[in-house]
Structures are given as structure tokens and as C-alpha cells.
Design a protein around this motif. Sequence first.
Motif, PDB file in Angstrom:
ATOM      1  N   ILE A 157       0.845  -1.236   0.034  1.00  0.00           N
ATOM      2  CA  ILE A 157      -0.069   0.074  -0.161  1.00  0.00           C
ATOM      3  C   ILE A 157       0.944   1.211  -0.060  1.00  0.00           C
ATOM      4  O   ILE A 157       1.617   1.385   0.809  1.00  0.00           O
ATOM      5  N   SER A 158       0.959   2.218  -1.089  1.00  0.00           N
ATOM      6  CA  SER A 158       1.965   3.317  -1.299  1.00  0.00           C
ATOM      7  C   SER A 158       1.071   4.309  -1.644  1.00  0.00           C
ATOM      8  O   SER A 158       0.007   4.172  -2.040  1.00  0.00           O
ATOM      9  N   VAL A 159       1.795   5.518  -1.814  1.00  0.00           N
ATOM     10  CA  VAL A 159       1.333   6.611  -2.141  1.00  0.00           C
ATOM     11  C   VAL A 159       2.070   7.309  -3.162  1.00  0.00           C
ATOM     12  O   VAL A 159       3.273   7.047  -2.919  1.00  0.00           O
ATOM     13  N   ASN A 160       1.728   8.328  -3.831  1.00  0.00           N
ATOM     14  CA  ASN A 160       2.741   9.043  -4.587  1.00  0.00           C
ATOM     15  C   ASN A 160       2.946  10.577  -4.069  1.00  0.00           C
ATOM     16  O   ASN A 160       2.397  10.765  -3.151  1.00  0.00           O
ATOM     17  N   LEU A 161       3.884  11.010  -4.822  1.00  0.00           N
ATOM     18  CA  LEU A 161       4.267  12.461  -4.021  1.00  0.00           C
ATOM     19  C   LEU A 161       3.015  13.427  -4.001  1.00  0.00           C
ATOM     20  O   LEU A 161       3.349  14.117  -2.937  1.00  0.00           O
TER      21      LEU A 161
ATOM     22  N   MET B  11      -0.602  14.111   3.685  1.00  0.00           N
ATOM     23  CA  MET B  11      -0.222  13.361   5.103  1.00  0.00           C
ATOM     24  C   MET B  11      -1.658  12.933   5.666  1.00  0.00           C
ATOM     25  O   MET B  11      -1.820  11.892   6.173  1.00  0.00           O
ATOM     26  N   ARG B  12      -2.928  13.695   5.478  1.00  0.00           N
ATOM     27  CA  ARG B  12      -4.117  13.345   5.958  1.00  0.00           C
ATOM     28  C   ARG B  12      -4.501  11.934   5.233  1.00  0.00           C
ATOM     29  O   ARG B  12      -5.167  11.121   5.701  1.00  0.00           O
ATOM     30  N   GLN B  13      -4.010  11.851   3.861  1.00  0.00           N
ATOM     31  CA  GLN B  13      -4.548  10.696   3.132  1.00  0.00           C
ATOM     32  C   GLN B  13      -3.774   9.527   3.629  1.00  0.00           C
ATOM     33  O   GLN B  13      -4.314   8.394   3.902  1.00  0.00           O
ATOM     34  N   VAL B  14      -2.552   9.665   4.089  1.00  0.00           N
ATOM     35  CA  VAL B  14      -1.668   8.693   4.404  1.00  0.00           C
ATOM     36  C   VAL B  14      -2.390   8.352   5.945  1.00  0.00           C
ATOM     37  O   VAL B  14      -2.563   7.038   6.193  1.00  0.00           O
ATOM     38  N   GLN B  15      -2.886   9.355   6.660  1.00  0.00           N
ATOM     39  CA  GLN B  15      -3.312   8.760   8.057  1.00  0.00           C
ATOM     40  C   GLN B  15      -4.370   7.933   7.836  1.00  0.00           C
ATOM     41  O   GLN B  15      -4.682   6.823   8.385  1.00  0.00           O
ATOM     42  N   HIS B  16      -5.283   8.269   6.784  1.00  0.00           N
ATOM     43  CA  HIS B  16      -6.651   7.489   6.555  1.00  0.00           C
ATOM     44  C   HIS B  16      -6.444   5.866   6.207  1.00  0.00           C
ATOM     45  O   HIS B  16      -6.917   5.061   6.504  1.00  0.00           O
ATOM     46  N   LEU B  17      -5.207   5.945   5.020  1.00  0.00           N
ATOM     47  CA  LEU B  17      -4.781   4.777   4.689  1.00  0.00           C
ATOM     48  C   LEU B  17      -4.555   3.739   5.719  1.00  0.00           C
ATOM     49  O   LEU B  17      -4.438   2.492   5.848  1.00  0.00           O
TER      50      LEU B  17
ATOM     51  N   VAL C 126       3.882   3.789   5.375  1.00  0.00           N
ATOM     52  CA  VAL C 126       3.428   3.906   3.933  1.00  0.00           C
ATOM     53  C   VAL C 126       4.499   4.424   3.001  1.00  0.00           C
ATOM     54  O   VAL C 126       4.852   5.808   3.322  1.00  0.00           O
ATOM     55  N   PRO C 127       5.063   3.723   2.273  1.00  0.00           N
ATOM     56  CA  PRO C 127       6.084   4.066   1.383  1.00  0.00           C
ATOM     57  C   PRO C 127       5.584   5.263   0.341  1.00  0.00           C
ATOM     58  O   PRO C 127       4.199   5.106  -0.156  1.00  0.00           O
TER      59      PRO C 127
ATOM     60  N   LEU D 276      10.870   6.656  -2.874  1.00  0.00           N
ATOM     61  CA  LEU D 276      11.279   7.977  -2.467  1.00  0.00           C
ATOM     62  C   LEU D 276      11.252   8.305  -0.936  1.00  0.00           C
ATOM     63  O   LEU D 276      12.150   9.204  -0.403  1.00  0.00           O
ATOM     64  N   GLY D 277      10.544   7.864  -0.223  1.00  0.00           N
ATOM     65  CA  GLY D 277      10.429   8.004   1.165  1.00  0.00           C
ATOM     66  C   GLY D 277       9.356   7.147   1.940  1.00  0.00           C
ATOM     67  O   GLY D 277       8.791   6.277   1.295  1.00  0.00           O
ATOM     68  N   ILE D 278       9.371   7.369   3.233  1.00  0.00           N
ATOM     69  CA  ILE D 278       8.478   6.591   3.974  1.00  0.00           C
ATOM     70  C   ILE D 278       7.642   7.584   4.892  1.00  0.00           C
ATOM     71  O   ILE D 278       8.398   8.414   5.593  1.00  0.00           O
ATOM     72  N   VAL D 279       6.469   7.452   5.006  1.00  0.00           N
ATOM     73  CA  VAL D 279       5.715   8.167   5.942  1.00  0.00           C
ATOM     74  C   VAL D 279       5.252   7.113   7.053  1.00  0.00           C
ATOM     75  O   VAL D 279       4.631   5.938   6.915  1.00  0.00           O
ATOM     76  N   SER D 280       5.917   7.305   8.128  1.00  0.00           N
ATOM     77  CA  SER D 280       5.663   6.699   9.421  1.00  0.00           C
ATOM     78  C   SER D 280       4.546   7.010  10.323  1.00  0.00           C
ATOM     79  O   SER D 280       4.186   8.250  10.320  1.00  0.00           O
TER      80      SER D 280
END
Lengths: 325, 111
Positions: free
Chosen positions: A33-37, A41-47, A56-57, A65-69
Motif C-alpha cells: 500500500i503506497s502513495v505518490n508524491l 499526510m491526511r490521506q496517509v493517515q486514513h490509509l 506507508v512508502p 522516495l521515502g516513507i511516512v511513518s
Amino acid sequence: MQTIPINTYNSPTVILELIYRLKVKDVMTRSLISVNLGATMRQVQHLMRSNSITGVPVVMQKRLLGIVSMDDIIQALDNGYIEDDVEKHMTRNLIVLEDDMPVSFAISYFDRYRYHRFPVLNKEKELVGMVTTRDISTRLLWEINHEIENIERMNQSTRTKNGLSNEVQTFSILKHDFENAGFASTEIKKKLKQGNAFPRTIRRAAIASYELEMNIVVHSNGGEIIAEFGPESITITSQDSGPGIPDVEKAMEQGYSTANEWIRSLGFGAGMGLPNVKSVSDEFSITSSPAGTIVVSTIYFADQEKSHMTNPHLPDVQNVAKELA
Amino acid sequence: MTVQNLGKALEYKTLVMPNPDADIINGYTSDLLSDVMGNAPEGSVLITIQGHKNSIAVASLLGMPAIILCNNRSAPDDMQLAAQKEGIAILSTGDTQFTASYRVAHLLGRV
């Protein structure tokens, strides 16, 4: 030197072999489960919430490119930038694993770094999976269970009695199990050595059993090696559950082999297996059908050898052995 | 000649040497394990490029005290573990099998 939190010098080899044999790609989670640039941050939180994940990478065409933890999200909520794009706040300094690395690497990475997950890249540097400690422990438990099953099965069949007479050992051999290949022949060799068989006999039996064992590993759907230690001879029987040898006569010719490139790269498939078995056997038979192949190889003990086996303290045994060899 | 002395004389890299005093009396050069199985004399050093665990199994079954890995082939960790367990030395070199073979033959006085 990498560190693994178990003693690598005298731990049971089966565990060490496991963590070296298993690759990161064998344990990692592939459904990413990944997101693009452009994601926020809100979308990642929901994911994270809807998928119960904690990292989420961020990728662009499979490039990591990175990871949001979870920690990044908490910071974002705390500091009021939860609606920002991930590009600004993702963790960019990443430690990654390669999918071909042994699991021992992953274990030592978890031991060394504070991260809860590592992204996994393939040779083309594309993101192909994620590994968590949970992935590793689940897979290791499964594999250990499998190994213990094998050991229990072998123990049942190798329970020893005194002397060689009329003892039978049975070994289950799995298809393409190159890791344990050689186990049956090593046990048979040990048994003959304990029974004071002559080196020449031991060598012949080792050759026959190893070749038969490798044939099951390389060519069959799996089967077993049965070693019968009689007072006069040792008989090694190999039986498998197919698919059979289409042309037995050809298979008995030196240099004829149906092994593929991969098997040849491991040093097998020279087309010498069955001819080798035959040449060390006093009696040899082979029958094959699509239901399976049965090979029986019998090696007789020499007269002096038999008396040596029943009374190992007879003098001059070394010389007798030399004469026979 | 002991494994240790052979390794020293050849100046090959020692990867594993659990039993330095094991005696080497002959050599066998092949990359086909079945060929090794059928023909290699006991007490031989195996000269090969097969850097994997099955080479150790074969060497152990045949009573071969050492393996020379040519062309800088590497020995995976599981192979080294197995060698340690079975008491078999692994030496590594950039030499080809041909070069390693004649050097070993020379040292063993077999030329």
C-alpha cells in the motif's frame, strides 16, 4: 560483521541454515500500500487506519522516495501540517533491504536499527515489498515447524539397535530439497562405519546412496531411500512417486541426462548418476513407470569383512583392507 | 602433505580450516559432482568452481579433506558452516582449475 541475536557458533545448525537459506523475498509482504508524491499526510493517515498499517512508502513509478511513518503522522497532527503533501514531511533517509539478501541480514538490521519495517528493493532498485518483524517471525515459525517435522520423521526411522544385522533405515526425500541432500547417504555411511565395515564397502555404499538420493531430489516428485543392513550385504533401495524415466536404457548410458541448466549449475546432471550406482553395486536392478521408479543396489561384504564386523578386534585388519581396496 | 602446508605453499586464501593436519595425498579436478563421486580417490583435494554446500557433502562422503575453489568463486555461508562441521578445509584462489591442478600435482610430487 553482521550481528544476529543468537549465538552463531554452536546453535543448532538447522536454525542457522534456515536464516541463511531463506531470502528476504521469501518473508516480505508483497501486497504494497503506497502513495505518490502528491498525496497529503491526511490521506496517509486514513490509509494507515483503514489498513491497520504503521508505515506507508512514497513511490514514483516503483522508485522508493521515502516513507511516512506513524511517528511522522503524529508530528503532523501535533504541529498542524496534516494537510500538507507527503513530499515535505516524509522520511527520506531510508535503510533498505535487497530481496536477495538472506533473512539473517534482515534480523540483524532489526537488531541494529530502531525501525519497525524495512522497504525491500529488487536488483533494478524497484520497491517490491516491505518486511516487518512480524513477517519474519511468522515465516520462521512455519519453517521451524516444517524442519522439526522432518527431524522427527528421520528420528523414527534411524532409531538404532546394536550391531548391523537386519536393521532397516528409511529416509524421506523431498523434491528439489538440495539443502538436506546428502543426509541419507551420510547416515548410511555413519552406520557402516559404526559396524566396522571396510572403507571400500563404505565408499561404494556412500556413492550408491548419494547418487540415488540426488536422483530423487533432482528428477522425481519425492520418495524415499531405504537401507537394509544384513549380515551378508547392504541393500539400498530408492523408490519415488514418479514421473518415471521414459527411456531407462538411455538413462543407464554415461553422459545422458535430462537435467535442466539450473540443476547443472549446481554440479548435477552429468549423466553419471545411475552408471555410478551400477558400477559400485554387486547386484543392481531398475524398474520405472510413470507411477514411479525403483532402484535396488546391493553390495556384499567380503568374508574377512564379516568377521571383522562381528569381532572388530581381530589383528591385521588394516592390511586386509588394503589388499581388498 | 597436510592441508595447512598445502594452503601455505600455494598461498591460497583459507576460508575454513577445521582440521589443518589432515593428510592430502592426491587431487581431483572436476565441476561435476557425479563425476567426482564416481572417480575421485580418497584423500584427494577437490579442485573445482562448485561453491555450494553439495560439494561439501560429496567431499565428506568420499573422505576428501579439502576443496580448492578456483576463479575467485565464493563459498556461501551455509557451505562454510557445513565444511566446519564436516572437518573439510576450503581454500580460495583466482587461479583456474588448470593452474591449481598442476601446482597441486607439483607439490604432491605427482608430476
